[in-house]
Design a protein around this motif. Structure first.
Motif, mmCIF file in Angstrom:
data_model
loop_
_atom_site.group_PDB
_atom_site.id
_atom_site.type_symbol
_atom_site.label_atom_id
_atom_site.label_comp_id
_atom_site.label_asym_id
_atom_site.label_seq_id
_atom_site.Cartn_x
_atom_site.Cartn_y
_atom_site.Cartn_z
ATOM 1 N N GLU A 57 24.058 52.198 42.864
ATOM 2 C CA GLU A 57 24.585 53.538 43.146
ATOM 3 C C GLU A 57 26.020 53.455 43.659
ATOM 4 O O GLU A 57 26.896 54.217 43.231
ATOM 5 N N ALA A 58 26.275 52.533 44.573
ATOM 6 C CA ALA A 58 27.618 52.381 45.137
ATOM 7 C C ALA A 58 28.615 51.934 44.074
ATOM 8 O O ALA A 58 29.745 52.429 44.026
ATOM 9 N N ARG A 59 28.222 51.017 43.217
ATOM 10 C CA ARG A 59 29.115 50.561 42.146
ATOM 11 C C ARG A 59 29.431 51.698 41.171
ATOM 12 O O ARG A 59 30.563 51.844 40.723
ATOM 13 N N ASP A 60 28.433 52.508 40.865
ATOM 14 C CA ASP A 60 28.652 53.644 39.963
ATOM 15 C C ASP A 60 29.613 54.650 40.597
ATOM 16 O O ASP A 60 30.563 55.114 39.943
ATOM 17 N N LEU A 61 29.411 54.982 41.857
ATOM 18 C CA LEU A 61 30.316 55.908 42.542
ATOM 19 C C LEU A 61 31.730 55.333 42.620
ATOM 20 O O LEU A 61 32.708 56.055 42.393
ATOM 21 N N ALA A 62 31.838 54.063 42.928
ATOM 22 C CA ALA A 62 33.156 53.425 43.013
ATOM 23 C C ALA A 62 33.869 53.486 41.667
ATOM 24 O O ALA A 62 35.057 53.819 41.592
ATOM 25 N N ARG A 63 33.153 53.187 40.604
ATOM 26 C CA ARG A 63 33.735 53.222 39.258
ATOM 27 C C ARG A 63 34.245 54.623 38.932
ATOM 28 O O ARG A 63 35.371 54.806 38.458
ATOM 29 N N ARG A 64 33.447 55.633 39.231
ATOM 30 C CA ARG A 64 33.855 57.010 38.944
ATOM 31 C C ARG A 64 35.000 57.458 39.839
ATOM 32 O O ARG A 64 35.879 58.199 39.409
ATOM 33 N N GLU A 65 35.017 56.987 41.082
ATOM 34 C CA GLU A 65 36.083 57.382 42.003
ATOM 35 C C GLU A 65 37.418 56.775 41.588
ATOM 36 O O GLU A 65 38.445 57.434 41.647
ATOM 37 N N ILE A 66 37.397 55.534 41.156
ATOM 38 C CA ILE A 66 38.633 54.890 40.698
ATOM 39 C C ILE A 66 39.196 55.609 39.472
ATOM 40 O O ILE A 66 40.414 55.694 39.298
ATOM 41 N N ALA A 67 38.331 56.172 38.651
ATOM 42 C CA ALA A 67 38.786 56.882 37.452
ATOM 43 C C ALA A 67 39.627 58.107 37.795
ATOM 44 O O ALA A 67 40.509 58.488 37.027
#
Length: 117
Positions: A57-67
């Motif tokens: 979940e954290a990796r998915d949120l991080a990926r979307r936030e960096i976008a």
């Protein structure tokens, strides 16, 4: 990732305004369920120790936030068998430090609320 009153969203963020409260809520849910410790490493680096079960979940949120907010960096560091460190970084800038301050405040608030449950 935020609203104007808590400085989560600097002008560099490209996430549509209508989606910002939803993203903030996702982070707050992650923080409330998973943050075990909050440590400010320096003005531009924040470490959140999170449950290892929240890694995907954290990796998915991080990926979307960096976008949408390319100024953020997110690193995942080993902590122990049941936890990992989510290291959040921002560039040296008063604006970005204020954003990280807001993230830290939200993480601390969510952690405190989660511990009362």
């Amino acid at each position: 990732m935020s609203t104007s009153e808590n400085l989560w969203v600097p002008s560099a963020c490209t996430l549509p305004t209508v989606e910002q409260p939803l993203r903030a809520a996702e982070f707050e849910q992650l923080f409330a369920r998973s943050v075990q410790a909050v440590r400010r490493v320096d003005p531009i680096t924040l470490d959140l120790t999170i449950a290892s079960t929240a890694e995907a979940e954290a990796r998915d949120l991080a990926r979307r936030e960096i976008a949408c907010c390319a100024f953020f960096t997110f690193d995942f560091l080993p902590a122990d068998d049941d936890a990992l460190v989510l290291r959040i970084g921002v560039p040296v800038s008063a604006t970005y430090t204020a954003v990280l301050d807001a993230v830290q405040a939200r993480a601390l608030t969510a952690q405190a609320g989660g511990q009362r449950m």
